[in-house]
Design a protein around this motif. Structure first.
Motif, short mmCIF file in Angstrom:
data_model
loop_
_atom_site.label_atom_id
_atom_site.label_comp_id
_atom_site.label_asym_id
_atom_site.label_seq_id
_atom_site.Cartn_x
_atom_site.Cartn_y
_atom_site.Cartn_z
N UNK A 1 0.82 -1.30 -0.01
CA UNK A 1 0.11 0.00 0.04
C UNK A 1 0.79 1.42 0.04
N UNK A 2 0.28 2.31 -0.72
CA UNK A 2 1.14 3.47 -0.64
C UNK A 2 -0.01 4.74 -0.67
N UNK A 3 -0.04 5.47 0.44
CA UNK A 3 -1.09 6.14 0.69
C UNK A 3 -2.69 5.46 0.28
N UNK A 4 -3.37 6.02 -0.72
CA UNK A 4 -4.76 5.27 -0.93
C UNK A 4 -4.58 4.31 -2.07
N UNK A 5 -3.46 3.91 -2.61
CA UNK A 5 -3.30 3.00 -3.63
C UNK A 5 -2.75 1.73 -2.82
N UNK A 6 -3.59 0.48 -3.42
CA UNK A 6 -3.06 -0.97 -2.82
C UNK A 6 -2.83 -1.80 -3.95
N UNK A 7 -1.89 -2.90 -3.79
CA UNK A 7 -1.47 -3.86 -4.64
C UNK A 7 -1.63 -4.98 -3.78
N UNK A 8 -1.87 -6.27 -4.67
CA UNK A 8 -1.66 -7.54 -3.94
C UNK A 8 -1.73 -8.63 -4.88
N UNK A 9 -0.98 -9.71 -4.70
CA UNK A 9 -0.43 -10.66 -5.34
C UNK A 9 -0.37 -11.92 -4.52
N UNK A 10 -0.81 -13.13 -5.02
CA UNK A 10 -0.55 -14.48 -4.39
C UNK A 10 0.28 -15.35 -5.59
N UNK A 11 1.78 -15.33 -5.29
CA UNK A 11 2.62 -16.06 -6.27
C UNK A 11 3.21 -17.06 -5.87
N UNK A 12 3.09 -18.36 -6.77
CA UNK A 12 3.95 -19.59 -6.28
C UNK A 12 5.49 -19.65 -6.87
N UNK A 13 6.13 -20.02 -6.09
CA UNK A 13 7.53 -20.46 -6.47
C UNK A 13 8.06 -21.50 -5.84
N UNK A 14 9.22 -22.10 -6.24
CA UNK A 14 9.92 -23.47 -5.85
C UNK A 14 11.26 -23.33 -5.37
N UNK A 15 11.62 -24.01 -4.23
CA UNK A 15 12.81 -23.87 -3.78
C UNK A 15 13.47 -25.35 -4.10
N UNK A 16 14.49 -25.46 -4.93
CA UNK A 16 14.95 -26.69 -5.47
C UNK A 16 15.99 -27.36 -4.08
N UNK A 17 16.04 -28.55 -4.33
CA UNK A 17 16.95 -29.18 -3.24
C UNK A 17 18.43 -28.62 -3.14
N UNK A 18 18.97 -28.47 -4.32
CA UNK A 18 20.17 -27.69 -4.51
C UNK A 18 20.26 -26.33 -3.87
#
Length: 356
Positions: A277-294
């Protein structure tokens, strides 16, 4: 008697030794004073300066060429070589705008790089007890733009490496002068874009980074970021981080760190829930990611908290092992003592005579 004499001798000589030691340290510190302390600067404001501030805030035009000046004053007894470095403004991970040299990545939204349109010499020599003007050349692009292009001018006296003795601590000081270039007063709407989320390390500690970009030519103030990390498909939050009152430079990338608080990194699929959020503005995300064994194995092996924990676990197990060995030895000794005592009693007991 000897102890008493030694004590009196120490009482007498102690203040003398301490006084010479302090004098030596003071003299050494004076000899190691950096040359950068012997000069200062003055911003010479041109006619198109927008505000009366200690940096350049210039109203420019498309294709305009201009040279602005900084007066460098050397107050020392020797001439000084001053290194000049030009840098585009960027956003650090803790939400501070950095105008100096750094290793922060440049955002892909940068279409006019500060260092492409602002030039200067790499080094300038200022005579002793004198002053000299440093020229900064600005060459604006042909195409007009709205917003601001921001950067910094770093001034740092060059130190003579031959005077540095082994073991000496030498602090180098630098001045950084900001420069803002604008062409219009048109209002711009803020826009923050999600770039990426990935596993890494901050100060040799396991961390999840969320990268966000301010893709407009405007400063963003009072930015709040909240990130929660969970396993993909599950609701339980594993790690979270929230920070307020952050700042972002125009067209800059911010690598927001989410600490794993000393936990081991585990390979798998995760989801980052991001709210900005920044003053009256708002943004949102739900993002998938992977952590490899290496990645997990590599970062776990380099995490200083986990290394200290492993050392502690090893020492703890060694102590437990030694306690067990000592306990067993004590039990064995007690058992042998009990058996010997029982054997002695048996030998002392008189034997019963048998009747004939």
């Amino acid at each position: 008697m000897k102890v008493k004499k030694a004590f009196l001798l120490l009482l007498f000589l102690g203040p003398i030794i301490l006084n010479h030691l302090v004098a030596f340290v003071d003299g050494y510190a004076e000899e190691s004073q950096p040359a950068s302390m012997a000069f200062y600067y003055e911003v010479l404001q041109p006619e198109n300066q927008r505000n009366d501030v200690g940096y350049f805030d210039l109203l420019m035009k498309p294709n305009q060429k201009q040279t602005v000046k900084i007066n460098l004053v050397n107050t020392g007894e020797e001439s000084i070589a001053i290194d000049v470095r030009l840098n585009g403004a960027k956003s650090s991970s803790n939400g501070v705008i950095d105008y100096g040299p750094n290793e922060l990545p440049k955002d892909e939204s940068v279409d006019i790089d500060f260092t492409d349109i602002v030039k200067s010499v790499d080094t300038i020599e200022v005579p002793a007890k004198s002053s000299k003007e440093l020229s900064i050349n600005i060459d604006m692009p042909e195409q007009s733009f709205d917003g601001v292009i921001a950067g910094g001018i770093q001034l740092q006296a060059r130190e003579d490496d031959t005077t540095v003795t082994q073991g000496a601590i030498r602090n180098r000081f630098a001045y950084i002068i900001g420069m803002l270039l604008t062409e219009t007063d048109k209002k711009i709407e803020p826009n923050i874009v999600f770039r990426n989320v990935y596993a890494g390390q901050s100060n040799f500690r396991n961390t999840i980074f969320v990268t966000l970009s301010n893709v407009e030519k405007m400063f963003l103030e009072d930015v709040s970021i909240n990130v929660q990390i969970r396993q993909k498909g599950k609701k339980d939050v594993l790690f979270s981080e929230e920070k307020e009152k952050m700042r972002m430079a125009p067209n800059s990338l911010l690598q927001f760190p989410v600490s794993m608080t000393g936990e081991r990194m585990v390979a798998g699929e995760y989801t980052a829930d991001i709210s900005v959020s920044q003053h009256q503005k708002q943004w949102s995300w739900s993002e998938d990611f992977v952590i490899s064994k290496t990645e997990a194995d590599t970062f776990n092996g380099e995490d200083v908290d986990l290394q200290e924990q492993n050392i502690f676990d090893w020492k703890f197990m060694l102590i437990i092992f030694l306690l067990i060995v000592i306990s067993m030895l004590m039990l064995l000794i007690l058992f042998r003592m009990w058996r010997n005592k029982k054997s002695k009693k048996a030998r002392r007991r008189p034997k019963k005579k048998t009747k004939k």
